[in-house]
Design a protein around this motif. Structure first.
Motif, PDB file in Angstrom:
ATOM      1  N   PRO A 316       0.818  -1.220   0.000  1.00  0.00           N
ATOM      2  CA  PRO A 316       0.000   0.000   0.000  1.00  0.00           C
ATOM      3  C   PRO A 316       0.849   1.267   0.000  1.00  0.00           C
ATOM      4  CG  PRO A 316      -0.836  -1.582   1.592  1.00  0.00           C
ATOM      5  CD  PRO A 316       0.489  -2.111   1.133  1.00  0.00           C
ATOM      6  N   SER A 317       0.356   2.288  -0.647  1.00  0.00           N
ATOM      7  CA  SER A 317       0.963   3.614  -0.600  1.00  0.00           C
ATOM      8  C   SER A 317       0.121   4.562   0.243  1.00  0.00           C
ATOM      9  CB  SER A 317       1.126   4.193  -2.007  1.00  0.00           C
ATOM     10  OG  SER A 317      -0.136   4.278  -2.653  1.00  0.00           O
ATOM     11  N   GLU A 318      -0.991   4.047   0.772  1.00  0.00           N
ATOM     12  CA  GLU A 318      -1.841   4.841   1.650  1.00  0.00           C
ATOM     13  C   GLU A 318      -2.574   3.908   2.593  1.00  0.00           C
ATOM     14  OE1 GLU A 318      -5.843   5.348  -1.065  1.00  0.00           O
ATOM     15  OE2 GLU A 318      -4.245   6.846  -1.303  1.00  0.00           O
ATOM     16  N   THR A 319      -3.129   4.469   3.653  1.00  0.00           N
ATOM     17  CA  THR A 319      -3.899   3.700   4.622  1.00  0.00           C
ATOM     18  C   THR A 319      -5.318   3.497   4.091  1.00  0.00           C
ATOM     19  OG1 THR A 319      -4.695   5.649   5.797  1.00  0.00           O
ATOM     20  CG2 THR A 319      -2.557   4.774   6.470  1.00  0.00           C
ATOM     21  N   PRO A 320      -6.095   2.608   4.727  1.00  0.00           N
ATOM     22  CA  PRO A 320      -7.469   2.384   4.246  1.00  0.00           C
ATOM     23  C   PRO A 320      -8.332   3.647   4.207  1.00  0.00           C
ATOM     24  CG  PRO A 320      -6.825   0.605   5.699  1.00  0.00           C
ATOM     25  CD  PRO A 320      -5.730   1.620   5.771  1.00  0.00           C
ATOM     26  N   ASP A 321      -8.018   4.639   5.059  1.00  0.00           N
ATOM     27  CA  ASP A 321      -8.823   5.870   5.027  1.00  0.00           C
ATOM     28  C   ASP A 321      -8.288   6.892   4.026  1.00  0.00           C
ATOM     29  OD1 ASP A 321      -6.565   6.921   6.227  1.00  0.00           O
ATOM     30  OD2 ASP A 321      -7.548   7.450   8.108  1.00  0.00           O
ATOM     31  N   GLY A 322      -7.287   6.485   3.231  1.00  0.00           N
ATOM     32  CA  GLY A 322      -6.778   7.350   2.185  1.00  0.00           C
ATOM     33  C   GLY A 322      -5.621   8.246   2.579  1.00  0.00           C
ATOM     34  N   THR A 323      -5.071   8.072   3.793  1.00  0.00           N
ATOM     35  CA  THR A 323      -3.916   8.857   4.216  1.00  0.00           C
ATOM     36  C   THR A 323      -2.658   8.345   3.519  1.00  0.00           C
ATOM     37  OG1 THR A 323      -4.902   9.261   6.388  1.00  0.00           O
ATOM     38  CG2 THR A 323      -2.516   9.585   6.172  1.00  0.00           C
TER      39      THR A 323
END
Length: 431
Positions: A316-323
């Motif tokens: 991933p390049s971001e967390t599940p919440d889009g961070t």
């Protein structure tokens, strides 16, 4: 027992170097580095003070220069040499040989000596509230300046942080221009950010991750607190602009760190060096609420706890919440051409007058000094970085500081351990 550099590197696993410095695993090579000199300046060193065991931090303010020795002693430097101004050896765990515990950070209040306080971060034996099986408790405390020394009896404990293992304790302290105290805290130790005391996080591919957790503990984060305020039973204030000001651990300012080893402020921002594990070292330009990737990523690269030396091709390049998981501005490998090493030691942007070739550059090093510092140009998202040989800089680099004129100080010792008396503070100088 003292160890040579070669013996330390050969015995890295047994001595815990895999935890502080990572393992000497092959890497993909350097992605942002080049070799070369420090501009037009040839560098050497001038002695400032010696006889320490392992100096690990420098604080300057109000006409005073303080040096933290890892064994638990704080010294003041003056024309007559060094003078002991605080002895915490009865409060810290016993440290010897290779050890990442001890007195790890010091900062003077921004208004010192009008506000007569210094702040120390140290490793204490397990305190009440530290879970069974944990190694020790990290303590952030304030001490009052009285008659030219800091009174141990005046200790005011601000934070106690349970530490599962003995390593990855962070401990860097610095005040920002906002007047708040910033504190670097490691992920709790061991390897991979997994195991005892390492909670589950959102990234299921790695079984654990204090670096990616903000709800369960303060580990793997940079904290920000207001030392001039209190809130209820809390002996400090929470800045209203902290990103998690209403959460369980509102001190957290940024997260996703493995072992932030030294942080500093400059007009370019907050710079945090984070020690890698197997393959890459990194320096981050840290912003409020930023997530810097560990243990999903190591530097700009994917990380896998199951096979640290063979990372997956994608992650991933971001967390599940889009961070967004933020990339470092500086990265270097454990092996490769150009800048390479085993454990990053954060430095400062140079704003002094003596070294024209360094002015405006971020100067830092690797713990395995090899007679060099690294010089990075703050430019873009990936800062060009070069090697600058330093005549007379031997042994191991443990920290940087600035003197009252803005010249760079370097803390070293010859053994890489908390033993002996080879620790020194030197000033970078033009040859």
């Amino acid at each position: 027992m003292e160890y040579s550099r070669r013996a330390l590197l050969r015995a890295g696993g047994a001595l815990g170097l895999g935890a502080l410095a990572g393992c000497s695993a092959p890497s993909d090579g350097s992605t942002t580095t080049a070799t070369g000199g420090a501009g037009s300046t040839s560098l050497g060193v001038e002695p400032v003070a010696s006889g320490f065991v392992s100096p690990v931090d420098v604080a300057v303010g109000g006409g005073e220069t303080l040096v933290a020795d890892q064994v638990g002693v704080l010294y003041r430097l003056g024309a007559g040499g060094r003078e002991r101004v605080l002895d915490l050896r009865t409060a810290t765990v016993n440290v010897s040989g290779y050890d990442e515990r001890g007195l790890l950070g010091v900062a003077l209040h921004p208004d010192f000596p009008d506000t007569e306080e210094a702040y120390a971060y140290y490793s204490a034996p397990r305190r009440e509230g530290t879970p069974d099986g944990y190694d020790h408790t990290s303590v952030l405390a304030a001490f009052d300046w009285t008659d030219g020394v800091f009174d141990p009896a005046s200790e005011r404990v601000l934070l106690e942080i349970p530490e599962p293992q003995s390593n990855h304790n962070g401990g860097a302290l610095a005040f920002g221009s906002d007047g708040y105290l910033y504190v670097g805290v490691g992920d709790g130790g061991g390897a991979n950010d997994t195991g005892r005391g390492h909670v589950s996080d959102w990234y299921e591919a790695n079984a654990g991750g204090n670096g990616q957790d903000t709800a369960t503990n303060r580990l793997g984060s940079v904290l920000r607190i207001d030392v001039d305020a209190t809130e209820g039973e809390r002996p400090y204030g929470i800045p209203e602009s902290n990103p998690l000001a209403d959460a369980a651990y509102p001190e957290q300012y940024a997260w996703g760190f493995r072992n932030p080893w030294r942080l500093s402020f400059d007009e370019v921002g907050l710079l945090v060096a984070d020690v890698g594990q197997n393959r890459y070292e990194e320096v981050n330009l840290v912003e409020r609420g930023g997530n810097y990737g560990w243990n999903v990523r190591e530097g700009r690269h994917c990380f896998a706890a199951a096979a640290p030396s063979e990372p997956p091709e994608s992650c991933p390049s971001e967390t599940p919440d889009g961070t967004r998981l933020r990339d470092p501005v500086i990265e270097y490998p454990h092996r490769g051409d150009g800048v390479a090493g085993i454990a990053v030691v954060g430095g400062h942007v140079y704003r002094g007058e003596a070294l024209d070739g360094l002015r405006g550059a971020y100067v830092f090093a690797d713990w395995q000094a090899d007679g060099r510092v690294f010089v990075a140009t703050p430019k873009g998202e990936s800062w060009p970085t070069r090697v600058a040989p330093v005549d007379g800089l031997g042994g191991y680099v443990t920290a940087f500081g600035k003197d009252a004129e803005g010249e760079l100080l370097v803390c070293t010792n010859e053994t890489g351990t908390v033993s002996g008396s080879s620790g020194s503070v030197v000033r970078l100088a033009a040859e």
